[in-house]
Design an enzyme around this catalytic site. Structure first.
Site, PDB file in Angstrom:
ATOM      1  N   GLY A 159       5.475  -2.406   3.687  1.00  0.00           N
ATOM      2  CA  GLY A 159       4.990  -2.933   4.952  1.00  0.00           C
ATOM      3  C   GLY A 159       5.326  -4.408   5.128  1.00  0.00           C
ATOM      4  O   GLY A 159       6.353  -4.897   4.637  1.00  0.00           O
ATOM      5  N   ASP A 160       4.457  -5.105   5.815  1.00  0.00           N
ATOM      6  CA  ASP A 160       4.665  -6.492   6.169  1.00  0.00           C
ATOM      7  C   ASP A 160       4.879  -7.394   4.947  1.00  0.00           C
ATOM      8  O   ASP A 160       5.788  -8.228   4.929  1.00  0.00           O
ATOM      9  CB  ASP A 160       3.432  -6.953   6.944  1.00  0.00           C
ATOM     10  CG  ASP A 160       3.807  -7.852   8.083  1.00  0.00           C
ATOM     11  OD1 ASP A 160       4.749  -7.496   8.811  1.00  0.00           O
ATOM     12  OD2 ASP A 160       3.172  -8.903   8.215  1.00  0.00           O
TER      13      ASP A 160
ATOM     14  N   ARG B  10     -26.674  14.008  16.399  1.00  0.00           N
ATOM     15  CA  ARG B  10     -26.602  12.605  16.007  1.00  0.00           C
ATOM     16  C   ARG B  10     -25.414  11.891  16.644  1.00  0.00           C
ATOM     17  O   ARG B  10     -24.533  12.506  17.222  1.00  0.00           O
ATOM     18  CB  ARG B  10     -26.407  12.508  14.495  1.00  0.00           C
ATOM     19  CG  ARG B  10     -27.610  12.828  13.675  1.00  0.00           C
ATOM     20  CD  ARG B  10     -27.241  12.759  12.192  1.00  0.00           C
ATOM     21  NE  ARG B  10     -28.376  13.178  11.365  1.00  0.00           N
ATOM     22  CZ  ARG B  10     -28.255  13.745  10.175  1.00  0.00           C
ATOM     23  NH1 ARG B  10     -27.057  13.993   9.670  1.00  0.00           N
ATOM     24  NH2 ARG B  10     -29.325  14.077   9.491  1.00  0.00           N
TER      25      ARG B  10
ATOM     26  N   GLY C 209       0.828  -1.205   0.000  1.00  0.00           N
ATOM     27  CA  GLY C 209       0.000   0.000   0.000  1.00  0.00           C
ATOM     28  C   GLY C 209       0.858   1.250   0.000  1.00  0.00           C
ATOM     29  O   GLY C 209       1.862   1.313   0.695  1.00  0.00           O
TER      30      GLY C 209
ATOM     31  N   ARG D  60      -4.851   7.352   2.632  1.00  0.00           N
ATOM     32  CA  ARG D  60      -3.568   6.942   2.042  1.00  0.00           C
ATOM     33  C   ARG D  60      -2.833   8.112   1.405  1.00  0.00           C
ATOM     34  O   ARG D  60      -1.601   8.100   1.323  1.00  0.00           O
ATOM     35  CB  ARG D  60      -3.786   5.890   0.949  1.00  0.00           C
ATOM     36  CG  ARG D  60      -4.249   4.567   1.447  1.00  0.00           C
ATOM     37  CD  ARG D  60      -3.698   3.442   0.571  1.00  0.00           C
ATOM     38  NE  ARG D  60      -3.989   2.169   1.193  1.00  0.00           N
ATOM     39  CZ  ARG D  60      -3.273   1.649   2.176  1.00  0.00           C
ATOM     40  NH1 ARG D  60      -2.204   2.268   2.623  1.00  0.00           N
ATOM     41  NH2 ARG D  60      -3.606   0.510   2.722  1.00  0.00           N
TER      42      ARG D  60
ATOM     43  N   THR E  46       4.184   2.107   5.745  1.00  0.00           N
ATOM     44  CA  THR E  46       2.766   1.727   5.682  1.00  0.00           C
ATOM     45  C   THR E  46       2.016   2.575   6.694  1.00  0.00           C
ATOM     46  O   THR E  46       2.507   2.809   7.798  1.00  0.00           O
ATOM     47  CB  THR E  46       2.544   0.237   6.009  1.00  0.00           C
ATOM     48  OG1 THR E  46       1.171   0.054   6.407  1.00  0.00           O
ATOM     49  CG2 THR E  46       3.422  -0.245   7.152  1.00  0.00           C
ATOM     50  N   ILE E  47       0.836   3.033   6.305  1.00  0.00           N
ATOM     51  CA  ILE E  47       0.068   3.874   7.226  1.00  0.00           C
ATOM     52  C   ILE E  47      -0.400   3.092   8.445  1.00  0.00           C
ATOM     53  O   ILE E  47      -0.805   3.676   9.451  1.00  0.00           O
ATOM     54  CB  ILE E  47      -1.155   4.533   6.547  1.00  0.00           C
ATOM     55  CG1 ILE E  47      -2.167   3.490   6.062  1.00  0.00           C
ATOM     56  CG2 ILE E  47      -0.721   5.412   5.381  1.00  0.00           C
ATOM     57  CD1 ILE E  47      -3.503   4.102   5.647  1.00  0.00           C
ATOM     58  N   ASP E  48      -0.370   1.750   8.372  1.00  0.00           N
ATOM     59  CA  ASP E  48      -1.016   0.932   9.400  1.00  0.00           C
ATOM     60  C   ASP E  48      -0.185   0.783  10.682  1.00  0.00           C
ATOM     61  O   ASP E  48      -0.699   0.325  11.688  1.00  0.00           O
ATOM     62  CB  ASP E  48      -1.324  -0.457   8.835  1.00  0.00           C
ATOM     63  CG  ASP E  48      -2.220  -0.379   7.612  1.00  0.00           C
ATOM     64  OD1 ASP E  48      -3.108   0.501   7.588  1.00  0.00           O
ATOM     65  OD2 ASP E  48      -2.039  -1.174   6.667  1.00  0.00           O
TER      66      ASP E  48
ATOM     67  N   GLY F  62      -6.249   0.737   9.067  1.00  0.00           N
ATOM     68  CA  GLY F  62      -5.286   0.217  10.039  1.00  0.00           C
ATOM     69  C   GLY F  62      -5.060  -1.290   9.940  1.00  0.00           C
ATOM     70  O   GLY F  62      -4.322  -1.847  10.734  1.00  0.00           O
ATOM     71  N   ARG F  63      -5.745  -1.938   9.017  1.00  0.00           N
ATOM     72  CA  ARG F  63      -5.667  -3.406   8.887  1.00  0.00           C
ATOM     73  C   ARG F  63      -5.857  -4.072  10.256  1.00  0.00           C
ATOM     74  O   ARG F  63      -6.904  -3.932  10.853  1.00  0.00           O
ATOM     75  CB  ARG F  63      -4.358  -3.795   8.220  1.00  0.00           C
ATOM     76  CG  ARG F  63      -4.311  -3.193   6.792  1.00  0.00           C
ATOM     77  CD  ARG F  63      -3.627  -4.064   5.807  1.00  0.00           C
ATOM     78  NE  ARG F  63      -2.441  -4.689   6.348  1.00  0.00           N
ATOM     79  CZ  ARG F  63      -1.851  -5.735   5.768  1.00  0.00           C
ATOM     80  NH1 ARG F  63      -2.355  -6.230   4.657  1.00  0.00           N
ATOM     81  NH2 ARG F  63      -0.758  -6.251   6.276  1.00  0.00           N
TER      82      ARG F  63
ATOM     83  N   ASP G 181       2.054  -1.372  11.413  1.00  0.00           N
ATOM     84  CA  ASP G 181       1.902  -2.779  11.798  1.00  0.00           C
ATOM     85  C   ASP G 181       3.155  -3.611  11.495  1.00  0.00           C
ATOM     86  O   ASP G 181       3.048  -4.824  11.299  1.00  0.00           O
ATOM     87  CB  ASP G 181       0.676  -3.385  11.118  1.00  0.00           C
ATOM     88  CG  ASP G 181       0.789  -3.400   9.598  1.00  0.00           C
ATOM     89  OD1 ASP G 181       1.748  -2.807   9.054  1.00  0.00           O
ATOM     90  OD2 ASP G 181      -0.071  -4.009   8.953  1.00  0.00           O
TER      91      ASP G 181
ATOM     92  N   ARG H 290       1.039  -4.947  -5.083  1.00  0.00           N
ATOM     93  CA  ARG H 290       1.206  -6.157  -4.267  1.00  0.00           C
ATOM     94  C   ARG H 290       1.444  -7.273  -5.278  1.00  0.00           C
ATOM     95  O   ARG H 290       0.524  -7.704  -5.967  1.00  0.00           O
ATOM     96  CB  ARG H 290      -0.054  -6.429  -3.453  1.00  0.00           C
ATOM     97  CG  ARG H 290      -0.454  -5.267  -2.547  1.00  0.00           C
ATOM     98  CD  ARG H 290      -1.636  -5.623  -1.652  1.00  0.00           C
ATOM     99  NE  ARG H 290      -2.272  -4.427  -1.122  1.00  0.00           N
ATOM    100  CZ  ARG H 290      -1.872  -3.775  -0.022  1.00  0.00           C
ATOM    101  NH1 ARG H 290      -0.852  -4.212   0.658  1.00  0.00           N
ATOM    102  NH2 ARG H 290      -2.511  -2.689   0.393  1.00  0.00           N
TER     103      ARG H 290
END
Lengths: 324, 324, 324, 324
Positions: C105-106, C165, C14, C256, C128-130, C173-174, C132, C75
């Site tokens: 990332g991973d 409301r 990503g 992203r 990676t933004i996540d 964030g996966r 992780d 990917r």
């Protein structure tokens, strides 16, 4: 004007957000009519030195969100000299360019009118953050600049309120007060100093701030258009006369740059396409303009003859009342 | 320190984004322990004059996204005088306040250490955009200020590139160069002038710009920390020595305000809660700090004794190399 | 590893803001050591198909403020197959490339470890933004994504408050809850649903909202990490159980993109330069990481073996308390 | 209508940025004429239940930069029932309110016309991001919403380009396509799906994308107005028919909130002041409108009778041409 097969496009004077959208629309519209486009670099300077790049769809596809101008710009001293205008015209003829689209402000227009004598067909698009082209209600870049100034003043106000200070903020606009008027009204300024209304007398500002100080207000904002007065001296004067701690901020060049707003991208697109439509109709020596929010065009000589030093009266009166 | 039932919270010195998140976390954390909170207005000035507001959850629920400080702030001259500190301490005792949380920079800390002699328990939180509190890697407001400066320079660069100019931009930071270093590196500056490395010699900047000019570069950016040198004179010098048209921009107070970034809201929350945890543990005269990105705390006297005039060495070397 | 003369750099998985700053620093640092750099397009796919561009200083000079990745990304399914990894390795040898820098990332890491068997020296940068990647406290893009999510939720809250409301907002964030935790705390969320803490039970959210409804609150905010639960169903459940009108917003791909924050530009620069430093030292099969806010590196196999499903405990406890 | 001494102001329907500036200008203008102002909460609901707050200058001084509406809003079902309108009218008379200023969209207008039968003087201000009030070229909130949508799509495009994908983005607008048209043109969309032009046929979009795919383009953007078609299904269809990986983003409620743009603050101020001017002239049952960028007003019954399902023709044709 015979059928057009090739045009040049340039940006001139101070850079303004939205110029790129106008360039993009010129290229797309010309391409749609089978007209070739050459991009001239650094405004009229690039015409004289024939610094150019070919402009196809792929060169301009995704430039709507870019600040500044991809064609670069300048204020050309040489173009004021007939000798160099003649060289520029010869360059255009040597490269079979049938017409020029010039995007810029007042100075660009004054160059264009003189260029007519060289037999060059030209269409201007008003692009300047100052909104000071008399024939047009709108000039590309104003909306972005007004929003940038407003957002900066919103930030300055946070600090001003926290400290209980008076902020004196100088914004751009050359001889016109529109950026000051819009940014000042949008940020609830206590006073807006406009070149169109400036009589050299600070008393009304001092008195207004003094009264609010007495009323217990704890922060103050004065927005000043550049060139009216020295913002730093005004801050000093306010502090001396009212006892309110005062600080000056000069916004400067941030007002020229940044990603254009939706309006500047849309109006850049509209004006660029309209310029090509004028050329398609076989007309030249025109300037695209906005009147009653509609696209129109004027003869360049006529446009230069127009003078407009009036602010929208309702807006101005409202600005006084909303500052209470 | 006996059990705490009531505390006061104040913000002092230059306002910084994230101060409100710290105030919010102080109120929520205290409320969670059954501790009452009173907000003191305008920093130490409000302690002397006992200008206060009660602070419940509803008063601070949605202030995370507000710039500045809802408690207002000041640099108190009077608090430097023992007589006024004594009045402040008496006010706290008269209102049964057991401890004070003070959010601010170096000046706030220097006030706090002297206040200890009046028998007041105080916990400080480092809040200043300048990142100049020696004991802590981070001070609230730096991240927002660095991003604001960066975004402003991104805009200035648009105009600079369009005109082929050199922009000289002055940013804040008092005696530290962190805002200049971060904003300069983030905007690909050609040179960054830092107080920690400043030797009074402009030659390396002039030479670097001259070389790039010879190499055919068409725009330039120099970021200068305030107080190092006069940015306007530097712009003049660059123009004179290199022939590159140069313009100065002083970013000023926009760097103090604006909605805080996620980091300043998060670290404000963490520091505010940690300050209450320190008080819950019966400790006082401490300052919250970040070390290796972890919350720690120091004795205030120890913290004031620390001096740190070093920039991160890897970051600094990198800034030179990335400017090539 | 013998002396390095030529390296390849790629971005994979990503896209994340800050990748461009890392690419820029790789090119500048390599250039500084006389190492040639080739940019591989579309991640591992470009290695297999040898889609590349030469990368000199001029190609990357001003990319710090661009979102996404100038090298494109993917990917790669094919790279999971040894046959294609072998082709990729042969391509690198055929073009005299001594080492690869891979930013991602991973999944990028899992590709890198297998690529080692082909005899290719590789250094990874966590992008990676996540957030992780277990070995590193920070991954490029997180800060920008957290700020983008926060700013979007600030806007959603305006509408939510106006209508009284409950807004249920799903963020990315996966499998990790950091974007939700930061964006939720920064926007004063009433509840934050995190994968690390999720037990399938909505009761505590429903009860908390019901209690606040009884207390007279007039707007509510729930932030949910993607993948935990269906945000739309949660909004329906809240409305059914509490009677509060509830609406769902899925933030999606805006998280992203966008111009990187100062932190992502700075840490991208630091990590890119550090990757080249590792190669200069003759080391390979490493991943750059942040530990205690300091640059470190791990063996890739070791890094993949690490698992980390813990949130910062103090941050998490604080998030519960600040939601009161 | 006899001389006015007290008015009520309310906001109704979907919240829109700029409503607060209109409320502010109503209060300042009324105060200038010695007219008292009461703020009615939650639109027509607050009239029925008489939930009100007094509104003086200090209550609205600095609300220009706040998103949403400080008066809250609702879509009132009860107000459709004559019984409740009668109660509302009785409430107004009981509190000596001479006239009502109602800020909102089409539904607000339909409530206002029926309210006339109760003998209440009302002036409406068009406030809705959808720009769907037929009598007025502009409605408050549109400019902010168009810019918010544009900025979000700019971010989405970063990711889309990095991955070589097609992004299908759904924007708001109810039955009008103006947000889609502006945001789509401003972001160089490949196709914009508008309710005014929608014939149920996707072929032209599929064909256009297929052709560009063949031409070697590597990213694509389709902007869809809500309600025209299911954006997710369109993304699936594009992927199935063209083989281009496609992803959907629904922008949702972020388009309603956020700090208003300069235009929405300025036009909110102008419209609010103009509403009071209408009442000062002794006129009622009017709606403020923009025609040729000038403030005008219409009889409410006449305004409701107008229908306008036409997009600006030049803008629409241009959108097709610029998507090439």
């Amino acid at each position: 004007m015979s059928e057009i097969k090739k045009i040049a496009v340039l940006t001139s004077g101070g850079d303004a957000p939205g110029m790129n959208s106008a360039v993009r629309a010129v290229v797309f519209s010309a391409n749609n009519l089978g007209i070739e486009v050459v991009g001239v670099l650094r405004g009229y300077e690039g015409l004289i030195d024939w610094e150019t790049v070919p402009l196809g769809l792929d060169d301009v596809r995704n430039i709507n969100n870019q600040g500044g101008t991809i064609l670069f710009t300048s204020r050309s001293e040489r173009f004021l000299d007939q000798k160099y205008r003649h060289i520029a015209a010869e360059n255009l003829r040597a490269h079979d360019v049938d017409a020029v689209v010039a995007i810029g402000g007042d100075g660009t227009l004054r160059g264009a009118i003189k260029f007519k004598d060289e037999g060059v067909d030209i269409v201007c698009i008003p692009g300047t953050i100052d909104r000071d082209v008399a024939c047009s209600e709108y000039t590309l870049g104003f909306d972005t600049a007004a929003n940038t100034a407003m957002e900066a003043i919103d930030k300055i106000r946070d600090s001003s309120v926290s400290h209980g200070r008076c902020s004196v903020v100088e914004v751009m606009g050359r001889k016109r007060g529109y950026i000051a008027l819009w940014a000042g009204m949008a940020t609830s300024a206590d006073a807006i100093v406009l070149p169109e209304k400036w009589d050299g007398n600070f008393d009304y500002i001092i008195n207004a701030l003094r009264k609010r100080h007495t009323d217990g207000r704890n922060s103050y904002l004065v927005v000043v258009a550049e060139g009216v007065t020295d913002a730093g001296k005004l801050a000093d004067l306010i502090q001396k006369e009212t006892g309110i701690e005062s600080r000056v901020s000069v916004l400067g060049y941030i007002q020229r740059g940044g990603q254009p707003t939706a309006k500047d991208r849309m109006y850049g697109s509209l004006m660029g396409a309209y310029a090509i439509e004028i050329l398609r109709q076989g007309r030249g020596n025109r300037i695209v303009a906005i009147k009653n929010d509609i696209l129109v065009d004027y003869d360049i000589a006529e446009a230069i003859g127009l003078h407009n030093n009036n602010l929208d009266s309702f807006q101005y009166q409202l600005s006084l009342m909303l500052a209470e």
